[in-house]
Motif scaffolding. Structure first.
Motif, mmCIF file in Angstrom:
data_model
loop_
_atom_site.group_PDB
_atom_site.id
_atom_site.type_symbol
_atom_site.label_atom_id
_atom_site.label_comp_id
_atom_site.label_asym_id
_atom_site.label_seq_id
_atom_site.Cartn_x
_atom_site.Cartn_y
_atom_site.Cartn_z
ATOM 1 N N GLN A 134 17.760 68.392 19.796
ATOM 2 C CA GLN A 134 17.747 67.177 20.600
ATOM 3 C C GLN A 134 18.959 67.091 21.528
ATOM 4 O O GLN A 134 18.862 66.545 22.637
ATOM 5 C CB GLN A 134 17.654 65.959 19.691
ATOM 6 N N ALA A 135 20.081 67.645 21.090
ATOM 7 C CA ALA A 135 21.248 67.696 21.977
ATOM 8 C C ALA A 135 20.947 68.571 23.190
ATOM 9 O O ALA A 135 21.293 68.229 24.331
ATOM 10 C CB ALA A 135 22.463 68.219 21.220
ATOM 11 N N ALA A 138 18.623 66.649 25.466
ATOM 12 C CA ALA A 138 19.364 65.612 26.186
ATOM 13 C C ALA A 138 20.163 66.224 27.334
ATOM 14 O O ALA A 138 20.258 65.645 28.427
ATOM 15 C CB ALA A 138 20.291 64.863 25.227
ATOM 16 N N ALA A 147 20.962 61.176 24.110
ATOM 17 C CA ALA A 147 22.280 61.640 23.666
ATOM 18 C C ALA A 147 22.910 60.646 22.700
ATOM 19 O O ALA A 147 23.504 61.030 21.686
ATOM 20 C CB ALA A 147 23.191 61.864 24.875
ATOM 21 N N ARG A 149 21.411 58.623 20.698
ATOM 22 C CA ARG A 149 20.698 58.578 19.417
ATOM 23 C C ARG A 149 21.157 59.673 18.454
ATOM 24 O O ARG A 149 20.890 59.596 17.245
ATOM 25 C CB ARG A 149 19.188 58.697 19.653
ATOM 26 N N LEU A 150 21.845 60.668 18.954
ATOM 27 C CA LEU A 150 22.283 61.758 18.087
ATOM 28 C C LEU A 150 23.235 61.270 16.998
ATOM 29 O O LEU A 150 23.221 61.784 15.881
ATOM 30 C CB LEU A 150 22.963 62.850 18.920
ATOM 31 N N VAL A 196 26.642 66.042 18.202
ATOM 32 C CA VAL A 196 27.063 64.728 18.676
ATOM 33 C C VAL A 196 28.075 64.871 19.816
ATOM 34 O O VAL A 196 28.034 64.129 20.808
ATOM 35 C CB VAL A 196 27.649 63.896 17.522
ATOM 36 N N GLY A 199 26.240 65.509 22.874
ATOM 37 C CA GLY A 199 25.645 64.265 23.359
ATOM 38 C C GLY A 199 26.653 63.391 24.081
ATOM 39 O O GLY A 199 26.351 62.809 25.135
ATOM 40 N N ARG A 200 27.838 63.292 23.553
ATOM 41 C CA ARG A 200 28.876 62.478 24.207
ATOM 42 C C ARG A 200 29.263 63.067 25.558
ATOM 43 O O ARG A 200 29.545 62.342 26.516
ATOM 44 C CB ARG A 200 30.099 62.373 23.296
ATOM 45 N N VAL A 202 27.223 64.750 27.453
ATOM 46 C CA VAL A 202 26.120 64.427 28.364
ATOM 47 C C VAL A 202 26.282 63.001 28.897
ATOM 48 O O VAL A 202 26.118 62.743 30.101
ATOM 49 C CB VAL A 202 24.761 64.583 27.646
ATOM 50 N N GLU A 203 26.620 62.072 28.013
ATOM 51 C CA GLU A 203 26.861 60.697 28.449
ATOM 52 C C GLU A 203 27.971 60.641 29.494
ATOM 53 O O GLU A 203 27.878 59.910 30.490
ATOM 54 C CB GLU A 203 27.230 59.828 27.247
#
Length: 229
Positions: A134-135, A138, A147, A149-150, A196, A199-200, A202-203
């Motif tokens: 999922q990462a 994203a 991202a 939600r990870l 995670v 994901g951060r 990506v944000e």
């Protein structure tokens, strides 16, 4: 010149997405090798780690070339630096998958996970694979909601990590088994942490806001030579 720069960034992004697929596959294969005491599958994960390393090296080479040749500023600089950090997180997650496979190989032909913890460790492997997959998605979609939600998924992985420690402490009498089990749990837990972190990042890429360990930090764009954010 800017067209060439944007094309180069697109190529780097594609490398990172492909790298994330390789890491997700490594986590899945290592987990299966562990679950089934499959020595051949474990060997494939171990030997395949060099390919993940090669992707990291290529991303680093391209990113450093862009920094040197283009002197990017503001959002472009953020993207190039983030590429380096994303590649590092993916490479470390790949290393952790290799560690899982190495432990499975070391215990072969026996199962490396003692019976009381098998269901929990299997679930950890599945969650770790989901997190990395999922990462990567994203990242490919530049989806900050996915991202974010990870972190929720990672909380579930952390809870399983605690459960494994309890099993090791209360149900195992063989110190060697307890050590191996603790290491395996830690490997999967750290894979989740790297997902995670991706994901951060990506944000940060999309919004310019860096979420770090539950806190929100507003990024300060780096400008050189009067560039605008």
């Amino acid at each position: 010149m800017r067209t060439h720069f944007q094309q180069s960034l697109t190529e780097v992004s594609a490398l990172l997405v492909e790298m994330s697929h390789l890491v997700a596959q490594a986590v899945a294969e290592a987990s299966e090798a562990l679950r089934t005491a499959d020595g051949h599958r474990a060997e494939q994960v171990i030997s395949g780690d060099s390919r993940i390393d090669a992707f990291q090296a290529e991303v680093e080479e391209r990113a450093i070339e862009l920094l040197a040749r283009e002197s990017p500023v503001a959002r472009d600089l953020r993207m190039v630096v983030s590429a380096l950090q994303l590649a590092a997180s993916l490479e470390r997650a790949g290393d952790l998958a290799r560690h899982v496979a190495e432990l499975a190989r070391r215990r072969y032909p026996e199962l490396a996970v003692p019976a009381p913890a098998r269901a929990t460790v299997t679930e950890m492997g599945q969650l770790a694979h989901t997190l990395v997959s999922q990462a990567g998605q994203a990242l490919a979609d530049q989806d900050i909601e996915a991202a974010a939600r990870l972190a929720v998924l990672d909380d579930s992985l952390d809870a399983l990590h605690v459960k494994v420690f309890t099993i090791a402490r209360e149900e195992l009498t063989d110190p060697g088994q307890a050590v191996d089990l603790t290491l395996l749990s830690r490997y999967f837990e750290r894979i989740g942490d790297h997902a995670v972190s991706i994901g951060r990042r990506v944000e940060y890429l999309v919004s310019g806001t860096l979420h770090k360990q539950g806190a929100v930090e507003e990024s300060h764009e780096v400008t050189v030579g009067g560039g605008q954010p």
